[in-house]
Design an enzyme around this catalytic site. Sequence first.
Site, PDB file in Angstrom:
ATOM      1  N   GLU A 259      68.128  17.245  59.737  1.00  0.00           N
ATOM      2  CA  GLU A 259      69.522  16.861  60.011  1.00  0.00           C
ATOM      3  C   GLU A 259      69.677  16.968  61.514  1.00  0.00           C
ATOM      4  OE1 GLU A 259      71.521  15.825  57.742  1.00  0.00           O
ATOM      5  OE2 GLU A 259      70.538  16.494  55.904  1.00  0.00           O
ATOM      6  N   CYS A 298      78.500  18.299  63.637  1.00  0.00           N
ATOM      7  CA  CYS A 298      77.545  17.186  63.656  1.00  0.00           C
ATOM      8  C   CYS A 298      78.188  15.909  63.128  1.00  0.00           C
ATOM      9  CB  CYS A 298      76.329  17.547  62.818  1.00  0.00           C
ATOM     10  SG  CYS A 298      76.775  18.109  61.177  1.00  0.00           S
TER      11      CYS A 298
HETATM   12  P1  NAP Z   1      68.595  23.157  68.644  1.00  0.00           P
HETATM   13  O1  NAP Z   1      68.582  23.632  70.040  1.00  0.00           O
HETATM   14  O2  NAP Z   1      67.673  22.060  68.278  1.00  0.00           O
HETATM   15  O3  NAP Z   1      68.343  24.435  67.753  1.00  0.00           O
HETATM   16  C1  NAP Z   1      68.352  24.367  66.355  1.00  0.00           C
HETATM   17  C2  NAP Z   1      67.476  25.459  65.786  1.00  0.00           C
HETATM   18  O4  NAP Z   1      66.109  25.239  66.121  1.00  0.00           O
HETATM   19  C3  NAP Z   1      67.808  26.838  66.328  1.00  0.00           C
HETATM   20  O5  NAP Z   1      67.696  27.768  65.277  1.00  0.00           O
HETATM   21  C4  NAP Z   1      66.729  27.064  67.354  1.00  0.00           C
HETATM   22  O6  NAP Z   1      66.478  28.428  67.602  1.00  0.00           O
HETATM   23  C5  NAP Z   1      65.557  26.416  66.683  1.00  0.00           C
HETATM   24  N1  NAP Z   1      64.458  26.041  67.579  1.00  0.00           N
HETATM   25  C6  NAP Z   1      64.505  25.793  68.902  1.00  0.00           C
HETATM   26  N2  NAP Z   1      63.273  25.446  69.343  1.00  0.00           N
HETATM   27  C7  NAP Z   1      62.447  25.476  68.279  1.00  0.00           C
HETATM   28  C8  NAP Z   1      61.049  25.208  68.087  1.00  0.00           C
HETATM   29  N3  NAP Z   1      60.266  24.843  69.093  1.00  0.00           N
HETATM   30  N4  NAP Z   1      60.534  25.339  66.854  1.00  0.00           N
HETATM   31  C9  NAP Z   1      61.310  25.706  65.806  1.00  0.00           C
HETATM   32  N5  NAP Z   1      62.636  25.967  65.926  1.00  0.00           N
HETATM   33  C10 NAP Z   1      63.200  25.847  67.143  1.00  0.00           C
HETATM   34  O7  NAP Z   1      70.044  22.674  68.208  1.00  0.00           O
HETATM   35  P2  NAP Z   1      71.451  23.417  68.430  1.00  0.00           P
HETATM   36  O8  NAP Z   1      71.773  23.299  69.872  1.00  0.00           O
HETATM   37  O9  NAP Z   1      71.464  24.758  67.790  1.00  0.00           O
HETATM   38  O10 NAP Z   1      72.413  22.515  67.565  1.00  0.00           O
HETATM   39  C11 NAP Z   1      73.128  21.420  68.070  1.00  0.00           C
HETATM   40  C12 NAP Z   1      72.624  20.131  67.492  1.00  0.00           C
HETATM   41  O11 NAP Z   1      72.519  20.216  66.078  1.00  0.00           O
HETATM   42  C13 NAP Z   1      73.535  18.966  67.763  1.00  0.00           C
HETATM   43  O12 NAP Z   1      72.788  17.902  68.268  1.00  0.00           O
HETATM   44  C14 NAP Z   1      74.108  18.618  66.393  1.00  0.00           C
HETATM   45  O13 NAP Z   1      74.403  17.255  66.221  1.00  0.00           O
HETATM   46  C15 NAP Z   1      73.033  19.035  65.481  1.00  0.00           C
HETATM   47  N6  NAP Z   1      73.599  19.352  64.168  1.00  0.00           N
HETATM   48  C16 NAP Z   1      73.323  18.514  63.123  1.00  0.00           C
HETATM   49  C17 NAP Z   1      73.830  18.797  61.868  1.00  0.00           C
HETATM   50  C18 NAP Z   1      73.535  17.908  60.699  1.00  0.00           C
HETATM   51  O14 NAP Z   1      73.774  18.340  59.575  1.00  0.00           O
HETATM   52  N7  NAP Z   1      73.041  16.712  60.894  1.00  0.00           N
HETATM   53  C19 NAP Z   1      74.617  19.939  61.678  1.00  0.00           C
HETATM   54  C20 NAP Z   1      74.874  20.755  62.754  1.00  0.00           C
HETATM   55  C21 NAP Z   1      74.355  20.451  64.001  1.00  0.00           C
HETATM   56  P3  NAP Z   1      67.140  29.164  68.880  1.00  0.00           P
HETATM   57  O15 NAP Z   1      68.609  29.098  68.697  1.00  0.00           O
HETATM   58  O16 NAP Z   1      66.616  30.539  68.777  1.00  0.00           O
HETATM   59  O17 NAP Z   1      66.668  28.422  70.074  1.00  0.00           O
END
Ligand code: NAP
Length: 520
Positions: A259, A298
């Site tokens: 997602e 999102c």
């Molecule tokens: P993110 O930076 O991609 O982080 C998401 C998760 O991935 C966090 O738990 C993060 O951990 C982890 N992570 C980071 N680097 C990783 C790696 N190399 N390997 C495995 N896991 C890793 O996203 P975010 O900033 O938290 O969220 C914002 C984004 O999420 C927005 O773009 C939004 O559109 C999207 N979103 C989508 C939905 C949907 O249902 N489609 C829902 C909500 C949000 P850490 O926090 O410890 O870095």
Amino acid sequence: MSTTELLPNFLGGKWQSGSGAGTPLFDPVTGAELVRVDATGLDLAGGFAFAREQGGAALRALTYKQRGALLGEVLKVLQAQRDAYYDIATANSGTVKNDSAVDIDGGLFTLGVYARMGETLGDKHYLPDGEAARLGKDPLFQSQHILTPTRGVALFINAFNFPAWGLWEKAAPALLSGVPVIIKPATATAWLTQRMVRDVVDAGILPAGALSVVCGSSAGLLDQLQPFDVVSFTGSADTAAVIRSHPAVTQRSVRVNIEADSVNSALLLPGEAAGSESFDLLAKEVAREMTVKSGQKCTAIRRVFVPEGVYAAAAQAISARLAKTTVGNPRNDAVRMGALVSRTQLNAVREGLDYLKAQTEVLHDGATHALVDADAASCCLGPTLLGTRNAAGSDASDRVHDTEVFGPVATLVAYRDLGHALQLVRRGQGSLVCSLYGSDAQALAKAATELADSHGRVHIISPDVAALHTGHGNVMPQSLHGGPGRAGGGEELGGARALNFYHRRAAIQASTTVLAQLGA
Ligand code: NAP
């Protein structure tokens, strides 16, 4: 030297703290340090094996009905602690009560839906999939597909914006399916997820190994995944790409659900005049979507398409609503919109705004909002409406279709005719949701089917459902959540469809006498 609590992880059936100093979590309004998280030095291999072997076996020994009943018990435990969850959300996510509810009560509601589904699925250990089919002339030998729970763990890696809902919208279908869960929340808001898991673990409802939580770095988690495990990720497209290219996925065929981000849209159909009911419903919904959770959803509306003749009126109507939004400290009752979740997010939103401003005009400037009980050092930011006026100009602007600014920001875009509007919506390259506004049922249905292939959900707001509809951005467990293309290609929820991800499908080819025993 930090003195805040270091939150323990629950893995391998026991609470264990990381061996590092920990990463602090902050209050985005006051800047105060709240707690710390750390996953350094955990025995991940042992923890995953424990969940997979002990948790999985214990869950699979139960029927859907029994597992649904356990989810019902989990729900009761969480309901009893709601106030504590609201306090954590206020402190760590900077959200006003109504916005905390979207996450907390939204999560509990979703859990309740899957708890009740267990009753419907009954005392079974696997699910039939369709009808048996004859394989030859003689009807004795047939093929029946069945779905059985995968013998692995479900690893969830979640985004920062839904620490409660993000946990339960994934964990409820997994646990109901009989698959143990290991959740890794986003670091910035991990506290609420950890606290909910802690309450459930302390209540002793679920079998050992059924629910684990790892807070802090994601390092090493994907390396643990085995062929029958699944990973469900919510977050940015960049991290999604890292997960998709991990050997667990490319070599061990670990099933993955993504997602990711999405440039969702709202579309006022042609022929709806300024001031009409549909026009007003659009203005109301856009302003609401921009400000709920400070636009950190999102599913939030990022692009607003209106006929060019009503562009100026729409700009005025939406801006008038935004101007009334009080922004600041969520502890003040006068405040309607709290903070962005962190300084990193605030900076990212400011950068995104500057990037979009190069191709748009500012119709309502969030910087004009005086902050209530919060200062410039907080992560509070007023809502900003941008616009691109002439319809020819909207063809030339690419940034509005490509850029998700994850905050209280949307762009109004003028279109020439319906064909043009549909073409512009599709430039989002696949989104979670599009909402349509109009009063002509036939035109709405036609536009919805046109857009269905590039969206997980099409939400139609006609005047007859003005007071009934569930909201553009609200994810209801009965409906599919996810979207093709840029949105990640994932599918979650959608009622019983959510269980498919946690089951393996197999065809059983046998005599109908044997097949009859499958249902026994
Ligand atoms: P993110 O930076 O991609 O982080 C998401 C998760 O991935 C966090 O738990 C993060 O951990 C982890 N992570 C980071 N680097 C990783 C790696 N190399 N390997 C495995 N896991 C890793 O996203 P975010 O900033 O938290 O969220 C914002 C984004 O999420 C927005 O773009 C939004 O559109 C999207 N979103 C989508 C939905 C949907 O249902 N489609 C829902 C909500 C949000 P850490 O926090 O410890 O870095």
